[in-house]
Design an enzyme around this catalytic site. Structure first.
Site: not given
Length: 196
Positions: A6-7
């Site tokens: 994820a970011t």
């Protein structure tokens, strides 16, 4: 430590704070969901993160309860720093079996906008902008090149969106749209979804 899928990106400017994350939930090369919200409003604060989704949800529930308990017990609102420190202590208490997550935590109080970065064992760092997760290396480059603490919240929102889009283009575990949450210096909250 392996990069967490994820970011999530956070940005503090004089006018407020913006946190954002993409919506893809992946594990072991599989996309489990395209609708996973990883930006949370907790009381008057924002939290975003990368890592194990269930751990982020659990931390959100714990923080909601602990902040309410603090405010009922003391009769006064908790500051951004105190809430971030509380999260740090909670993470440290679980150091033997840690929450597998990197977290951005922020809000606005009488001291102005504040943004904190926390690792799985509770290290607490205040910063002007930050990115966590597998797309962080890409996103942080965009933030570093264009960040200005005097930019408006609209420009900050555009910059944070650009940073997340850049990470989506290069990171296979990031994608499926962008959730944004904004708190201005008056404490007003706004959230947005940007399809991408």
């Amino acid at each position: 430590m392996e990069e967490l899928p994820a970011t999530a990106v956070g940005l503090k400017v004089n006018d407020g704070i913006v946190l954002a994350s993409e919506r893809r939930l992946s594990y072991g090369g599989y996309v489990l969901s395209k609708q996973a919200k990883k930006v949370y409003k907790i009381n008057k604060f924002l939290m975003a993160g990368a890592g194990i989704y269930g751990d982020l949800q659990t931390l959100t529930r714990i923080m909601n309860v602990e902040i309410k308990y603090y405010e009922v017990s003391t009769g006064k609102p908790i500051s951004v720093h105190a809430a971030a420190k509380l999260l740090s202590v909670i993470l440290y208490q679980y150091k033997v079996m840690p929450f597998i997550s990197e977290i951005l935590f922020g809000g606005v109080d009488e001291k102005g906008p504040q943004l904190y970065v926390l690792d799985p064992i509770g290290s607490l760092i205040e910063d002007n902008y930050a990115a966590v997760g597998s797309g962080a290396r890409i996103a942080i480059g965009v933030l570093e090149s264009e960040y200005d603490p005097n930019m408006s919240l609209d420009v900050a929102t555009q910059l944070i969106t650009k940073a997340i889009k850049a990470s989506i283009e290069r990171d296979i575990t990031s994608g499926d749209g962008i959730d944004l949450a904004i708190i201005d210096k008056k404490g007003n909250y706004e959230n947005k979804f940007i399809p991408y």
